[in-house]
Design an enzyme around this catalytic site. Structure first.
Site, PDB file in Angstrom:
ATOM      1  N   LYS A  76     102.452 -93.390 -16.783  1.00  0.00           N
ATOM      2  CA  LYS A  76     101.145 -92.929 -17.127  1.00  0.00           C
ATOM      3  C   LYS A  76     101.091 -91.244 -16.720  1.00  0.00           C
ATOM      4  CE  LYS A  76      98.016 -96.720 -18.281  1.00  0.00           C
ATOM      5  NZ  LYS A  76      96.890 -97.254 -18.162  1.00  0.00           N
ATOM      6  N   GLU A 127      92.808 -98.768  -4.391  1.00  0.00           N
ATOM      7  CA  GLU A 127      93.861 -99.182  -5.236  1.00  0.00           C
ATOM      8  C   GLU A 127      94.526-100.260  -4.689  1.00  0.00           C
ATOM      9  OE1 GLU A 127      94.055 -98.363  -8.334  1.00  0.00           O
ATOM     10  OE2 GLU A 127      93.554 -96.052  -8.549  1.00  0.00           O
ATOM     11  N   HIS A 172      87.663 -99.413 -13.297  1.00  0.00           N
ATOM     12  CA  HIS A 172      87.984 -98.070 -14.028  1.00  0.00           C
ATOM     13  C   HIS A 172      87.015 -97.890 -15.087  1.00  0.00           C
ATOM     14  CE1 HIS A 172      91.591 -98.230 -11.333  1.00  0.00           C
ATOM     15  NE2 HIS A 172      91.848 -97.154 -11.790  1.00  0.00           N
ATOM     16  N   HIS A 187      89.026 -90.198  -6.676  1.00  0.00           N
ATOM     17  CA  HIS A 187      89.049 -91.069  -7.809  1.00  0.00           C
ATOM     18  C   HIS A 187      88.996 -92.688  -7.023  1.00  0.00           C
ATOM     19  CE1 HIS A 187      91.149 -93.377 -11.165  1.00  0.00           C
ATOM     20  NE2 HIS A 187      92.105 -93.969 -10.156  1.00  0.00           N
ATOM     21  N   ARG A 240      98.757-104.753 -19.201  1.00  0.00           N
ATOM     22  CA  ARG A 240      98.695-103.523 -18.268  1.00  0.00           C
ATOM     23  C   ARG A 240      97.156-103.254 -17.964  1.00  0.00           C
ATOM     24  NH1 ARG A 240     102.441 -98.260 -17.646  1.00  0.00           N
ATOM     25  NH2 ARG A 240     101.264 -97.427 -16.055  1.00  0.00           N
ATOM     26  N   HIS A 284      85.992 -94.236 -13.775  1.00  0.00           N
ATOM     27  CA  HIS A 284      86.359 -93.035 -14.679  1.00  0.00           C
ATOM     28  C   HIS A 284      85.224 -92.497 -15.376  1.00  0.00           C
ATOM     29  CE1 HIS A 284      90.914 -94.090 -15.867  1.00  0.00           C
ATOM     30  NE2 HIS A 284      90.664 -93.506 -14.597  1.00  0.00           N
ATOM     31  N   GLU A 293     100.616-100.612 -22.398  1.00  0.00           N
ATOM     32  CA  GLU A 293      99.408-101.237 -22.302  1.00  0.00           C
ATOM     33  C   GLU A 293      98.752-101.879 -23.570  1.00  0.00           C
ATOM     34  OE1 GLU A 293      96.503 -99.216 -19.562  1.00  0.00           O
ATOM     35  OE2 GLU A 293      94.907 -99.722 -20.684  1.00  0.00           O
ATOM     36  N   LYS A 321     102.710-103.852  -9.388  1.00  0.00           N
ATOM     37  CA  LYS A 321     102.239-102.963 -10.391  1.00  0.00           C
ATOM     38  C   LYS A 321     103.836-102.965 -11.244  1.00  0.00           C
ATOM     39  CE  LYS A 321     100.982 -98.586 -12.365  1.00  0.00           C
ATOM     40  NZ  LYS A 321     100.424 -97.306 -12.134  1.00  0.00           N
ATOM     41  N   ARG A 328     110.425 -80.847 -25.318  1.00  0.00           N
ATOM     42  CA  ARG A 328     110.231 -82.254 -25.988  1.00  0.00           C
ATOM     43  C   ARG A 328     110.790 -83.609 -24.907  1.00  0.00           C
ATOM     44  NH1 ARG A 328     112.070 -79.872 -30.775  1.00  0.00           N
ATOM     45  NH2 ARG A 328     110.473 -79.765 -32.085  1.00  0.00           N
ATOM     46  N   ASN A 382      93.216-101.605 -14.790  1.00  0.00           N
ATOM     47  CA  ASN A 382      91.940-100.821 -14.921  1.00  0.00           C
ATOM     48  C   ASN A 382      90.895-101.559 -14.129  1.00  0.00           C
ATOM     49  OD1 ASN A 382      93.580 -98.881 -16.255  1.00  0.00           O
ATOM     50  ND2 ASN A 382      93.371 -99.902 -18.156  1.00  0.00           N
TER      51      ASN A 382
HETATM   52  P1  NAD Z   1      95.238 -85.590  -5.104  1.00  0.00           P
HETATM   53  O1  NAD Z   1      96.603 -85.587  -5.942  1.00  0.00           O
HETATM   54  O2  NAD Z   1      94.088 -84.930  -5.598  1.00  0.00           O
HETATM   55  O3  NAD Z   1      95.429 -85.624  -3.579  1.00  0.00           O
HETATM   56  C1  NAD Z   1      94.384 -85.739  -2.862  1.00  0.00           C
HETATM   57  C2  NAD Z   1      94.362 -84.460  -1.913  1.00  0.00           C
HETATM   58  O4  NAD Z   1      95.086 -84.529  -0.687  1.00  0.00           O
HETATM   59  C3  NAD Z   1      94.782 -83.014  -2.490  1.00  0.00           C
HETATM   60  O5  NAD Z   1      93.702 -82.213  -1.978  1.00  0.00           O
HETATM   61  C4  NAD Z   1      96.042 -82.938  -1.830  1.00  0.00           C
HETATM   62  O6  NAD Z   1      96.410 -81.813  -1.954  1.00  0.00           O
HETATM   63  C5  NAD Z   1      96.185 -83.714  -0.571  1.00  0.00           C
HETATM   64  N1  NAD Z   1      97.241 -84.160  -0.137  1.00  0.00           N
HETATM   65  C6  NAD Z   1      98.337 -85.051  -1.000  1.00  0.00           C
HETATM   66  N2  NAD Z   1      99.062 -85.258  -0.195  1.00  0.00           N
HETATM   67  C7  NAD Z   1      98.975 -84.792   0.924  1.00  0.00           C
HETATM   68  C8  NAD Z   1      99.462 -85.018   2.325  1.00  0.00           C
HETATM   69  N3  NAD Z   1     100.534 -85.811   2.602  1.00  0.00           N
HETATM   70  N4  NAD Z   1      99.118 -84.471   3.374  1.00  0.00           N
HETATM   71  C9  NAD Z   1      97.847 -83.595   3.242  1.00  0.00           C
HETATM   72  N5  NAD Z   1      97.328 -83.310   2.101  1.00  0.00           N
HETATM   73  C10 NAD Z   1      97.796 -84.021   1.140  1.00  0.00           C
HETATM   74  O7  NAD Z   1      94.633 -87.055  -5.231  1.00  0.00           O
HETATM   75  P2  NAD Z   1      95.123 -88.641  -5.634  1.00  0.00           P
HETATM   76  O8  NAD Z   1      94.222 -89.618  -4.931  1.00  0.00           O
HETATM   77  O9  NAD Z   1      96.440 -88.679  -4.979  1.00  0.00           O
HETATM   78  O10 NAD Z   1      95.393 -88.824  -6.930  1.00  0.00           O
HETATM   79  C11 NAD Z   1      94.402 -89.022  -7.834  1.00  0.00           C
HETATM   80  C12 NAD Z   1      94.640 -88.887  -9.295  1.00  0.00           C
HETATM   81  O11 NAD Z   1      95.590 -89.946  -9.450  1.00  0.00           O
HETATM   82  C13 NAD Z   1      93.783 -89.017 -10.252  1.00  0.00           C
HETATM   83  O12 NAD Z   1      93.661 -87.777 -11.335  1.00  0.00           O
HETATM   84  C14 NAD Z   1      93.675 -90.132 -10.899  1.00  0.00           C
HETATM   85  O13 NAD Z   1      93.410 -90.232 -12.329  1.00  0.00           O
HETATM   86  C15 NAD Z   1      95.433 -90.216 -10.954  1.00  0.00           C
HETATM   87  N6  NAD Z   1      95.957 -91.623 -11.038  1.00  0.00           N
HETATM   88  C16 NAD Z   1      96.820 -91.894 -11.923  1.00  0.00           C
HETATM   89  C17 NAD Z   1      97.436 -92.927 -12.234  1.00  0.00           C
HETATM   90  C18 NAD Z   1      98.520 -93.449 -13.232  1.00  0.00           C
HETATM   91  O14 NAD Z   1      99.028 -94.524 -13.347  1.00  0.00           O
HETATM   92  N7  NAD Z   1      99.119 -91.983 -13.661  1.00  0.00           N
HETATM   93  C19 NAD Z   1      96.811 -94.190 -11.502  1.00  0.00           C
HETATM   94  C20 NAD Z   1      96.107 -94.099 -10.444  1.00  0.00           C
HETATM   95  C21 NAD Z   1      95.184 -92.805 -10.430  1.00  0.00           C
HETATM   96  N1  GLY Z   2      96.674 -97.071 -13.170  1.00  0.00           N
HETATM   97  C1  GLY Z   2      96.549 -97.837 -14.249  1.00  0.00           C
HETATM   98  C2  GLY Z   2      97.982 -97.939 -14.949  1.00  0.00           C
HETATM   99  O1  GLY Z   2      98.879 -97.487 -14.461  1.00  0.00           O
HETATM  100  O2  GLY Z   2      98.193 -98.647 -15.940  1.00  0.00           O
END
Ligand code: NAD
Ligand code: GLY
Length: 360
Positions: free
Chosen positions: A143, A185, A248, A265, A241, A252, A237, A227, A121, A245
């Protein structure tokens, strides 16, 4: 080192930004008064490069860490991987006072954060983002979640990290396409909140693409400030917030119809932001010149700005947009720009206009 504070009352936390921070992970966790037992959740790519240093730092600070490695990439951000992590945590006997360290990009951060939000939990977690995208966006704000086949991030929670540690040195091993995806971003923050940042990016993009340490520190810190400010005002949100997006709604949906593998992404939301800028020009009077500057900046960053869709794909895209979390009373809503640095959310857009800008 720069520090940005996320102000959320008792759940406030710091974002540390700078070089050579990974070695300080253990000492920083010690300051949080966390339990001795912890798990690092990472992916194969990041684990191979940085798990050793993270484990060593935690051990040196007196923690007892275990390592959980998941496959890399968006296709691993699902309930099957969550189940794998739960099983590992249980096998290693993590307890309520234990904590999780998310070491990796946004996929690992969202996944490990969701595991932390739900295991026993809820246990504490620390974000150690290693992609530009995760340092400027996903590691901040709480998030967390995973994808379903039918849509992005459809299962999740709000669970704030106790600390975000952005070691800018990790960006040196990031593949260039991932660096560009992170810039999508950063550009977003300029469009939604800070016209000066947008103009700064127009000037300094080459430095960022060359991974200049000072330029990266400025971009990450300013993005995190924006942010943190937005999240501090609207954590869950209920309104404001939603501006995060921008781009997005379409982005998405592109990720969902392409099976979360074809577009990163950042690439998908680059196409989405350019489309949202065109819609903004048509509906809200965003000057055409600014819509063109937006498209140009994404192009300059080496990101896609358009997508070719067959009629069948277009139909799927609209179906995916209707499943998105941003749908309100069954209507697809958008964040649209009035001018650079100022956006409004919850805007209903006629489907014909969406189809028109996508066909442009
Ligand atoms: P990712 O986590 O898939 O990383 C991209 C690639 O780079 C992967 O293959 C990873 O293994 C590699 N990698 C990571 N760091 C590295 C490094 N320092 N050196 C070499 N390789 C490295 O992708 P991302 O773009 O970081 O994240 C995308 C995700 O984030 C999506 O799922 C998206 O929905 C999510 N997201 C979430 C929020 C939120 O607020 N929670 C906001 C924006 C995006
Ligand atoms: N990336 C969208 C949020 O964090 O709200």
């Amino acid at each position: 080192m720069r520090t940005v504070q996320v102000q959320l009352g008792k759940r406030s936390y710091r974002i540390l930004i700078g070089g050579a921070l990974l070695v300080r992970l253990g000492a920083e966790c010690r300051k949080l008064g966390l339990g001795a037992h912890c798990a690092i959740i990472t992916d194969r790519n990041v684990g191979a490069r940085y798990a050793k240093a993270a484990l060593a730092s935690l051990k040196a600070a007196g923690f007892n860490p275990v390592l959980i490695t998941v496959p890399a990439g968006e296709t691993a951000k699902n309930l099957k991987t969550v189940q794998f992590c739960y099983d590992q945590l249980a096998a290693h006997r993590l307890e309520r006072k234990s904590f999780i360290v998310a070491l990796g990009g946004g996929v690992v951060g969202d996944l490990a954060g969701f595991v932390a939000a739900t295991y026993l939990r809820g246990v504490a977690f620390v974000q150690v983002p290693t992609t530009l995208l995760s340092q400027v966006d996903s590691s901040v704000g709480g998030k967390v979640g995973v994808n379903l086949r039918s849509g992005k991030n459809l299962v999740g929670s709000f669970h704030q990290p106790r600390l975000v540690l952005c070691d800018l040195d990790t960006l040196h091993t990031l593949p260039v396409c991932e660096l560009r995806a992170g810039l999508a971003e950063v550009i977003k923050y300029g469009i939604i909140h800070d016209a000066r940042l947008f103009a700064w990016l127009e000037k300094h993009l080459p430095k960022l693409l060359a991974r200049d340490a000072k330029a990266l520190a400025t971009a990450v810190a300013r993005s995190c400030e924006i942010k943190a400010n937005v999240v501090g005002q609207d954590e869950t949100e209920t309104g404001l917030r939603a501006i995060l997006n921008f781009g997005h709604t379409i982005g998405h949906a592109i990720e969902a119809i392409s099976g979360y593998g074809e577009y990163l992404h950042g690439e998908a939301i680059s196409i989405g932001q350019v489309a949202a800028a065109k819609i903004s020009a048509a509906l809200l009077g965003l000057p055409e010149r600014d819509a063109a500057r937006i498209a140009q900046l994404f192009k300059q960053a080496g990101l896609p700005t358009q997508i070719q869709l067959s009629p069948a794909q277009r139909k799927k895209l609209f179906a995916a947009m209707r499943l998105d979390k941003k749908v309100s009373d069954g209507e697809i809503t958008f964040v649209l720009a009035k001018q650079l640095g100022e956006v409004v959310w919850g805007q209903k857009v006629p489907p014909a206009l969406i189809a028109q800008v996508l066909a442009d």
